[in-house]
Design an enzyme around this catalytic site. Structure first.
Site, PDB file in Angstrom:
ATOM      1  N   SER A   1     -47.856  47.136  16.587  1.00  0.00           N
ATOM      2  CA  SER A   1     -47.379  45.879  17.173  1.00  0.00           C
ATOM      3  C   SER A   1     -48.533  44.947  17.502  1.00  0.00           C
ATOM      4  CB  SER A   1     -46.573  46.171  18.440  1.00  0.00           C
ATOM      5  OG  SER A   1     -45.542  47.094  18.159  1.00  0.00           O
TER       6      SER A   1
HETATM    7  C1  LIG Z   1     -42.897  48.404  15.965  1.00  0.00           C
HETATM    8  S1  LIG Z   1     -42.937  50.055  15.444  1.00  0.00           S
HETATM    9  C2  LIG Z   1     -43.679  50.865  16.835  1.00  0.00           C
HETATM   10  C3  LIG Z   1     -45.133  50.625  17.006  1.00  0.00           C
HETATM   11  C4  LIG Z   1     -45.840  51.763  17.710  1.00  0.00           C
HETATM   12  N1  LIG Z   1     -45.483  51.878  19.086  1.00  0.00           N
HETATM   13  C5  LIG Z   1     -47.344  51.687  17.509  1.00  0.00           C
HETATM   14  O1  LIG Z   1     -48.093  51.693  18.500  1.00  0.00           O
HETATM   15  O2  LIG Z   1     -47.803  51.669  16.367  1.00  0.00           O
HETATM   16  C6  LIG Z   1     -41.255  50.566  15.631  1.00  0.00           C
HETATM   17  C7  LIG Z   1     -41.039  52.025  15.300  1.00  0.00           C
HETATM   18  O3  LIG Z   1     -39.730  52.402  15.719  1.00  0.00           O
HETATM   19  C8  LIG Z   1     -39.286  53.406  14.831  1.00  0.00           C
HETATM   20  N2  LIG Z   1     -37.823  53.545  14.954  1.00  0.00           N
HETATM   21  C9  LIG Z   1     -36.856  52.778  14.402  1.00  0.00           C
HETATM   22  N3  LIG Z   1     -35.650  53.224  14.752  1.00  0.00           N
HETATM   23  C10 LIG Z   1     -35.845  54.304  15.555  1.00  0.00           C
HETATM   24  C11 LIG Z   1     -34.981  55.193  16.226  1.00  0.00           C
HETATM   25  N4  LIG Z   1     -33.666  55.073  16.150  1.00  0.00           N
HETATM   26  N5  LIG Z   1     -35.531  56.187  16.948  1.00  0.00           N
HETATM   27  C12 LIG Z   1     -36.891  56.342  17.029  1.00  0.00           C
HETATM   28  N6  LIG Z   1     -37.748  55.518  16.409  1.00  0.00           N
HETATM   29  C13 LIG Z   1     -37.242  54.510  15.684  1.00  0.00           C
HETATM   30  C14 LIG Z   1     -39.747  52.915  13.477  1.00  0.00           C
HETATM   31  O4  LIG Z   1     -39.788  53.963  12.538  1.00  0.00           O
HETATM   32  C15 LIG Z   1     -41.106  52.321  13.820  1.00  0.00           C
HETATM   33  O5  LIG Z   1     -42.139  53.246  13.568  1.00  0.00           O
END
Ligand SMILES: C[S@@+](CC[C@H](N)C(=O)[O-])C[C@H]1O[C@@H](n2cnc3c(N)ncnc32)[C@H](O)[C@@H]1O
Length: 429
Positions: free
Chosen positions: A67
């Site tokens: 992010s």
């Molecule tokens: C914006 S990224 C997160 C960035 C992360 N916190 C970092 O520091 O790199 C959003 C993440 O949410 C995950 N995601 C999407 N739907 C999800 C779900 N239902 N449960 C858990 N993770 C999920 C995606 O695979 C993605 O890796």
């Protein structure tokens, strides 16, 4: 000092100077955790720019990213982490935010991070190891179920957008704990820090505008905007199908008149300011969005979105009214008379089609009401989340139903939010 260390120092200095980082604990974590080790395929200049970096795409659409540092800093400040706390993160992604969190809660705390995608869980594990971060509990699963093993948590943070407050999150939060999530509210997304009260109700500590990737899995909501016939714009009505796109396009082909807006409007005002107000107070209000990289149709401007009212599909006289930002837009101060020395207020109400004039009058009244309420932006609302099965306290001004909760929203005057010193609006993911 190496080049990457210099680049990281410059990024952190900028985040401190702009007020995104406010506490010593968040500053220390940003200086200590090397973001480039969580983005091994990116050039150091990319890793240390204040931008989100997509690490996975499906059909060209990002499904995971590291992010934007500004947003991560703002959310860590909203979380107000303390050493020794137990934290659950949903959306492990690259593992970078989990590493920052682990640094702040320290060896006496515990961080659990969950991602729905096993490949991302694997790579996050490698990144954490490369950065020498030990003790983070990595799990693969659907975040809507939380992670019961490590509960209760002092903090639960989603780094992925949600349309709902799922029961597991509330159940796994310690008494007085804080849930922080990018929550969809009628077409806006707000980073909502919510404190759990003894009555089972969550009340906002702070709200910020944000724009995160949306959740995958059963928590996913498909409310993608639809293209207007002929292209050039997308049309969306949060929470409903809204008017037929062909009727919207037909109305736009019949421009009638333009009148000055009774209150100045800037691009941010039409997005999460008046845009959110209209979406909350006028059921069926929609937004016209420019195609990526394009302009809005019918001369509605170069902005990316404008809030609109459209006649219902069965109306005898079809029409549309749009609130358009102005070139030198300023929102008058909430006090009567405004501030001396301000530039002229910009913004227009544009109407289309035979039914447009009546809608234009309604849009004017909504603009007046928004200005009278102090022109609240997204961060200025107070949000109360009442999970299903919990009695509602005194009802808020506006209630939005989600599958598992009621959202009660009360407008506050612009700039009145408790943490107004920090960034009010940050870009992406
Ligand atoms: C914006 S990224 C997160 C960035 C992360 N916190 C970092 O520091 O790199 C959003 C993440 O949410 C995950 N995601 C999407 N739907 C999800 C779900 N239902 N449960 C858990 N993770 C999920 C995606 O695979 C993605 O890796």
């Amino acid at each position: 000092m190496s080049d990457v260390d210099r680049a990281r120092a410059a990024l952190v200095d900028g985040l401190v100077a702009t007020g995104r980082i406010r506490s010593a604990a968040v500053e220390d974590a940003f200086r200590a955790v090397p973001r480039h080790l969580f983005l091994p395929d990116a050039a150091p200049a990319t890793a240390y720019a204040d931008d989100a970096v997509a690490v996975q795409r499906v059909g060209g659409v990002p499904t995971s990213s590291a992010s934007q540092p500004s947003m991560v800093a703002v959310m860590l400040e909203q979380l107000d982490l303390r050493p020794g706390q137990r934290v659950l993160e949903i959306g492990a992604g690259t593992g970078w935010n989990a590493a920052l969190t682990a640094r702040i809660v320290g060896a006496s705390g515990q961080v659990t991070t969950v991602d729905i995608d096993p490949h991302l869980v694997d790579s996050a594990g490698r990144h954490l190891a490369a950065a020498g971060v030990t003790g983070v509990r990595l799990r693969c699963g659907d975040g809507v179920a939380g992670e019961p093993d490590g509960a209760p948590y002092d903090r639960i943070v989603l780094t992925v957008g949600s349309d709902d407050v799922w029961p597991a999150w509330v159940a796994q939060l310690a008494p007085g704990g804080r849930l922080l999530l990018p929550l969809a509210v009628r077409g806006s997304q707000l980073s909502a820090a919510l404190d759990l009260g003894p009555d089972g109700v969550l009340r906002s500590h702070s709200l910020r505008s944000c724009g995160f990737i949306r959740m995958r899995g059963p928590g996913a909501v498909d409310d993608r905007p639809v293209a207007l016939p002929g292209g050039g714009a997308l049309w969306t009505v949060p929470g409903g199908p809204g008017a037929d796109p062909a009727a919207v396009a037909a109305a736009l082909a019949d421009p009638r008149e333009a009148a000055a807006s009774p209150v100045g409007l800037g691009p941010a005002d039409v997005r999460d300011g008046f845009g959110l107000w209209l979406a909350l107070t006028e059921p069926g209000a929609g937004r016209l969005l420019a195609d990526p990289g394009g302009e809005l149709p019918a001369g509605l401007g170069a902005g990316s979105a404008v809030p609109v009212l459209v006649t219902p599909p069965d109306a005898a006289a079809p029409g549309l009214a749009a609130a358009v930002p102005g070139p030198r837009a300023r929102v008058p101060a909430p006090q009567p008379g405004g501030e001396p020395g301000r530039g002229p207020a910009g913004g227009e109400v544009r109407v289309f089609g035979p039914g447009g004039a009546e809608l234009g009058r309604r849009l004017h009244r909504a603009l007046d009401a928004w200005a009278a309420a102090g022109a609240p932006g997204g961060p200025d609302w107070a949000l109360t989340v009442v999970p299903d099965g919990v009695p509602a306290p005194a009802a808020g001004a506006v209630t939005v139903r989600t599958p598992h909760a009621r959202l009660l929203l009360e407008p506050q005057a612009r700039g009145s939010s408790t943490t107004s010193g920090i960034s009010r609006s940050v870009r992406f993911w």
